[in-house]
Design a protein around this motif. Structure first.
Motif, PDB file in Angstrom:
ATOM      1  N   MET A  61     -11.654  -7.202  10.066  1.00 20.22           N
ATOM      2  CA  MET A  61      -9.913  -7.433   9.631  1.00 20.22           C
ATOM      3  C   MET A  61      -9.363  -6.530   9.937  1.00 20.22           C
ATOM      4  SD  MET A  61      -8.660  -7.525   6.205  1.00 20.22           S
ATOM      5  CE  MET A  61      -9.866  -8.522   4.881  1.00 20.22           C
ATOM      6  N   ASN A  62      -8.394  -6.411  10.944  1.00 20.64           N
ATOM      7  CA  ASN A  62      -7.385  -5.695  11.415  1.00 20.64           C
ATOM      8  C   ASN A  62      -6.089  -4.974  11.316  1.00 20.64           C
ATOM      9  OD1 ASN A  62      -5.660  -4.218  13.402  1.00 20.64           O
ATOM     10  ND2 ASN A  62      -4.933  -6.560  14.931  1.00 20.64           N
ATOM     11  N   GLN A  63      -6.239  -4.143  10.227  1.00 23.34           N
ATOM     12  CA  GLN A  63      -5.540  -2.946   9.589  1.00 23.34           C
ATOM     13  C   GLN A  63      -4.448  -2.246   9.896  1.00 23.34           C
ATOM     14  OE1 GLN A  63      -6.878  -1.528   6.534  1.00 23.34           O
ATOM     15  NE2 GLN A  63      -8.147  -2.258   5.360  1.00 23.34           N
ATOM     16  N   GLN A  64      -3.130  -2.738   9.875  1.00 18.08           N
ATOM     17  CA  GLN A  64      -2.103  -2.104  11.483  1.00 18.08           C
ATOM     18  C   GLN A  64      -1.049  -0.700   9.887  1.00 18.08           C
ATOM     19  OE1 GLN A  64      -1.807  -3.811  13.217  1.00 18.08           O
ATOM     20  NE2 GLN A  64       0.269  -3.226  14.337  1.00 18.08           N
ATOM     21  N   LEU A  65      -1.229  -0.103  10.954  1.00 16.80           N
ATOM     22  CA  LEU A  65      -0.831   1.379   9.949  1.00 16.80           C
ATOM     23  C   LEU A  65       0.392   1.840  10.325  1.00 16.80           C
ATOM     24  CD1 LEU A  65      -4.084   3.630  11.228  1.00 16.80           C
ATOM     25  CD2 LEU A  65      -3.693   2.287   9.467  1.00 16.80           C
ATOM     26  N   GLY A  66       0.705   1.535   8.747  1.00 16.82           N
ATOM     27  CA  GLY A  66       2.953   2.100   8.610  1.00 16.82           C
ATOM     28  C   GLY A  66       2.804   3.521   9.541  1.00 16.82           C
ATOM     29  N   HIS A  67       4.220   4.287   9.407  1.00 13.98           N
ATOM     30  CA  HIS A  67       3.985   5.044   9.465  1.00 13.98           C
ATOM     31  C   HIS A  67       3.636   6.453   8.838  1.00 13.98           C
ATOM     32  CE1 HIS A  67       7.660   4.794   6.589  1.00 13.98           C
ATOM     33  NE2 HIS A  67       7.072   5.580   6.805  1.00 13.98           N
ATOM     34  N   ASN A  68       3.562   6.311   7.705  1.00  8.38           N
ATOM     35  CA  ASN A  68       2.335   7.250   6.377  1.00  8.38           C
ATOM     36  C   ASN A  68       1.255   7.561   6.407  1.00  8.38           C
ATOM     37  OD1 ASN A  68       2.037   4.763   5.303  1.00  8.38           O
ATOM     38  ND2 ASN A  68       3.677   6.038   3.843  1.00  8.38           N
ATOM     39  N   GLY A  69       0.578   6.827   7.896  1.00  6.34           N
ATOM     40  CA  GLY A  69      -0.527   6.274   7.558  1.00  6.34           C
ATOM     41  C   GLY A  69      -1.571   5.930   7.240  1.00  6.34           C
ATOM     42  N   LEU A  70      -0.253   4.807   6.723  1.00  4.85           N
ATOM     43  CA  LEU A  70      -0.972   3.811   5.388  1.00  4.85           C
ATOM     44  C   LEU A  70      -1.143   1.930   6.378  1.00  4.85           C
ATOM     45  CD1 LEU A  70      -0.092   4.110   1.947  1.00  4.85           C
ATOM     46  CD2 LEU A  70      -2.188   5.092   1.950  1.00  4.85           C
ATOM     47  N   PRO A  71      -2.201   1.752   5.469  1.00  3.13           N
ATOM     48  CA  PRO A  71      -1.748   0.093   6.136  1.00  3.13           C
ATOM     49  C   PRO A  71      -0.760  -0.892   5.372  1.00  3.13           C
ATOM     50  CG  PRO A  71      -3.945   0.303   5.216  1.00  3.13           C
ATOM     51  CD  PRO A  71      -3.401   1.633   4.896  1.00  3.13           C
ATOM     52  N   ASP A  72      -0.443  -1.098   6.465  1.00  6.23           N
ATOM     53  CA  ASP A  72       1.366  -1.879   5.989  1.00  6.23           C
ATOM     54  C   ASP A  72       1.132  -2.768   4.439  1.00  6.23           C
ATOM     55  OD1 ASP A  72       2.514  -0.912   7.865  1.00  6.23           O
ATOM     56  OD2 ASP A  72       2.058  -2.671   9.845  1.00  6.23           O
ATOM     57  N   ALA A  73      -0.082  -3.673   4.387  1.00  4.57           N
ATOM     58  CA  ALA A  73      -0.665  -4.264   3.096  1.00  4.57           C
ATOM     59  C   ALA A  73      -0.220  -3.267   1.910  1.00  4.57           C
ATOM     60  CB  ALA A  73      -1.914  -5.074   3.461  1.00  4.57           C
ATOM     61  N   ASP A  74      -0.721  -2.336   2.082  1.00  8.92           N
ATOM     62  CA  ASP A  74      -0.685  -1.732   0.777  1.00  8.92           C
ATOM     63  C   ASP A  74       0.955  -0.293   0.541  1.00  8.92           C
ATOM     64  OD1 ASP A  74      -3.862  -0.952   0.221  1.00  8.92           O
ATOM     65  OD2 ASP A  74      -3.841   0.335   2.019  1.00  8.92           O
ATOM     66  N   ARG A  75       1.534  -0.224   2.030  1.00  8.60           N
ATOM     67  CA  ARG A  75       2.673  -0.213   1.697  1.00  8.60           C
ATOM     68  C   ARG A  75       4.237  -0.989   0.949  1.00  8.60           C
ATOM     69  NH1 ARG A  75       5.995   1.284   5.666  1.00  8.60           N
ATOM     70  NH2 ARG A  75       5.588  -0.421   6.658  1.00  8.60           N
ATOM     71  N   ILE A  76       3.598  -2.502   1.140  1.00  6.79           N
ATOM     72  CA  ILE A  76       4.305  -3.126   0.654  1.00  6.79           C
ATOM     73  C   ILE A  76       3.936  -3.180  -0.971  1.00  6.79           C
ATOM     74  CG2 ILE A  76       4.582  -6.142   0.851  1.00  6.79           C
ATOM     75  CD1 ILE A  76       3.974  -5.754   3.415  1.00  6.79           C
ATOM     76  N   ALA A  77       2.242  -3.296  -1.025  1.00  9.61           N
ATOM     77  CA  ALA A  77       1.696  -3.668  -2.370  1.00  9.61           C
ATOM     78  C   ALA A  77       2.467  -2.195  -3.352  1.00  9.61           C
ATOM     79  CB  ALA A  77       0.670  -3.427  -2.943  1.00  9.61           C
ATOM     80  N   ASP A  78       3.030  -0.899  -3.021  1.00  8.82           N
ATOM     81  CA  ASP A  78       2.714   0.097  -3.253  1.00  8.82           C
ATOM     82  C   ASP A  78       4.880  -0.377  -3.743  1.00  8.82           C
ATOM     83  OD1 ASP A  78       0.796   1.489  -3.358  1.00  8.82           O
ATOM     84  OD2 ASP A  78       1.855   2.615  -1.573  1.00  8.82           O
ATOM     85  N   TYR A  79       5.443  -0.851  -2.745  1.00 11.61           N
ATOM     86  CA  TYR A  79       6.771  -1.723  -2.775  1.00 11.61           C
ATOM     87  C   TYR A  79       6.943  -1.565  -4.454  1.00 11.61           C
ATOM     88  CZ  TYR A  79      11.352  -3.020  -2.282  1.00 11.61           C
ATOM     89  OH  TYR A  79      12.834  -3.476  -2.506  1.00 11.61           O
ATOM     90  N   LEU A  80       6.098  -3.463  -4.065  1.00  5.64           N
ATOM     91  CA  LEU A  80       6.499  -4.349  -5.388  1.00  5.64           C
ATOM     92  C   LEU A  80       5.733  -4.420  -6.760  1.00  5.64           C
ATOM     93  CD1 LEU A  80       4.592  -7.743  -3.382  1.00  5.64           C
ATOM     94  CD2 LEU A  80       6.570  -6.671  -3.879  1.00  5.64           C
ATOM     95  N   GLU A  81       5.312  -2.615  -6.452  1.00  9.80           N
ATOM     96  CA  GLU A  81       4.270  -2.507  -7.896  1.00  9.80           C
ATOM     97  C   GLU A  81       5.210  -1.362  -8.519  1.00  9.80           C
ATOM     98  OE1 GLU A  81      -0.582  -2.694  -7.087  1.00  9.80           O
ATOM     99  OE2 GLU A  81       1.214  -0.101  -6.746  1.00  9.80           O
ATOM    100  N   GLY A  82       6.125  -0.395  -7.411  1.00 14.31           N
ATOM    101  CA  GLY A  82       7.004   0.239  -7.784  1.00 14.31           C
ATOM    102  C   GLY A  82       8.710  -0.303  -8.830  1.00 14.31           C
ATOM    103  N   LYS A  83       8.925  -1.591  -8.058  1.00 10.53           N
ATOM    104  CA  LYS A  83       9.828  -2.170  -8.425  1.00 10.53           C
ATOM    105  C   LYS A  83       9.205  -2.898  -9.720  1.00 10.53           C
ATOM    106  CE  LYS A  83      13.161  -5.395  -6.353  1.00 10.53           C
ATOM    107  NZ  LYS A  83      14.361  -4.551  -6.352  1.00 10.53           N
ATOM    108  N   ALA A  84       7.992  -3.175  -9.760  1.00  8.61           N
ATOM    109  CA  ALA A  84       7.672  -4.067 -11.149  1.00  8.61           C
ATOM    110  C   ALA A  84       7.809  -3.462 -12.300  1.00  8.61           C
ATOM    111  CB  ALA A  84       5.729  -4.241 -10.335  1.00  8.61           C
TER     112      ALA A  84
END
Length: 60
Positions: free
Chosen positions: A1-24
């Motif tokens: 599986m190819n994981q794209q790393l974001g600017h803070n070192g986390l995979p993009d999917a994890d950054r998106i999930a973190d954002y959604l959890e915070g909003k939730a």
């Protein structure tokens, strides 16, 4: 599986999930204060989406 790393070192999917959890969490907190069932429902939906993303159900 190819994981794209974001600017803070986390995979993009994890950054998106973190954002959604915070909003939730903000929706859930507001629902707790106001008793608004729609906000509670939105929080639940966002948490489910974040869980799906973390499980890597969505791929490129």
């Amino acid at each position: 599986m190819n994981q794209q790393l974001g600017h803070n070192g986390l995979p993009d999917a994890d950054r998106i999930a973190d954002y959604l959890e915070g909003k939730a969490q903000r929706f859930a907190d507001r629902a707790g204060r106001t008793g608004d069932a729609e906000l509670r429902s939105r929080a639940t939906t966002l948490n489910a989406a974040a869980s799906d993303i973390r499980a890597r159900l969505f791929e490129d």
